[in-house]
Design an enzyme around this catalytic site. Structure first.
Site: not given
Ligand code: ZN
Length: 159
Positions: A50, A55, A103-104, A145-146, A149
């Site tokens: 995701g 991000q 997470c990235l 989660h997204e 963000h």
């Molecule tokens: Zn993330």
């Protein structure tokens, strides 16, 4: 071939902002399509499941959800990546579950996060069609989660 974008890292301001909704005039635009393509390429290059636009330094309400089985979630469904514009979680199940997240934007860190087991989400496609759907388990976790963000929240803020 799509462009792979740099990924904002924990501590950067862009990750703390509430992202802006995509405006009516932006749907079906080349710019929105290119953003989604670049987000998808960036997510794939880093083996993510995701990604959210903040991000990649774009403070807009666009996310991609792309569940697939992995060592932590061997039973996760393999799904085609879904681009969600202006997603809203309409309902969270009372039932919750703990699961490991990464997470990235937070490399080399994972932790257990409590999430609703099931969510009902409404979003728009890149061409402004409205979709309402229900996700359960790992895909529901990715959606939560997204969407976090988009509201300036990282999973490490929830542990
Ligand atoms: Zn993330």
């Amino acid at each position: 071939m799509s462009i792979i974008l740099p990924v904002a890292q924990r501590g950067e301001e862009i990750l703390k902002l509430k992202a802006a909704s995509v405006a009516e005039s932006e749907f079906s635009s080349e710019w929105l399509q290119q953003l989604a393509s670049a987000m998808h390429a960036t997510m794939s290059a880093r083996n993510g499941v995701g990604i959210a636009a903040p991000q990649v330094y774009i403070s807009k309400r666009v996310i991609i959800v792309a569940s697939r089985p992995n060592p932590r979630y061997p039973d996760a469904p393999e799904m085609d990546a879904v681009v969600m514009v202006n997603p809203e979680i309409l309902e969270f199940s009372q039932e919750t579950c703990l699961g490991e997240e990464g997470c990235l934007s937070v490399p080399n860190e994972r932790s257990q996060v409590k999430r609703a087991q099931v969510v009902k989400v409404r979003y728009k496609t890149l061409t402004c069609d409205v979709v309402e759907t229900v996700y359960e388990g790992f895909p529901a976790r990715i959606v939560q989660h997204e969407v976090d963000h988009l509201n300036g929240v990282l999973f490490v803020d929830r542990t």
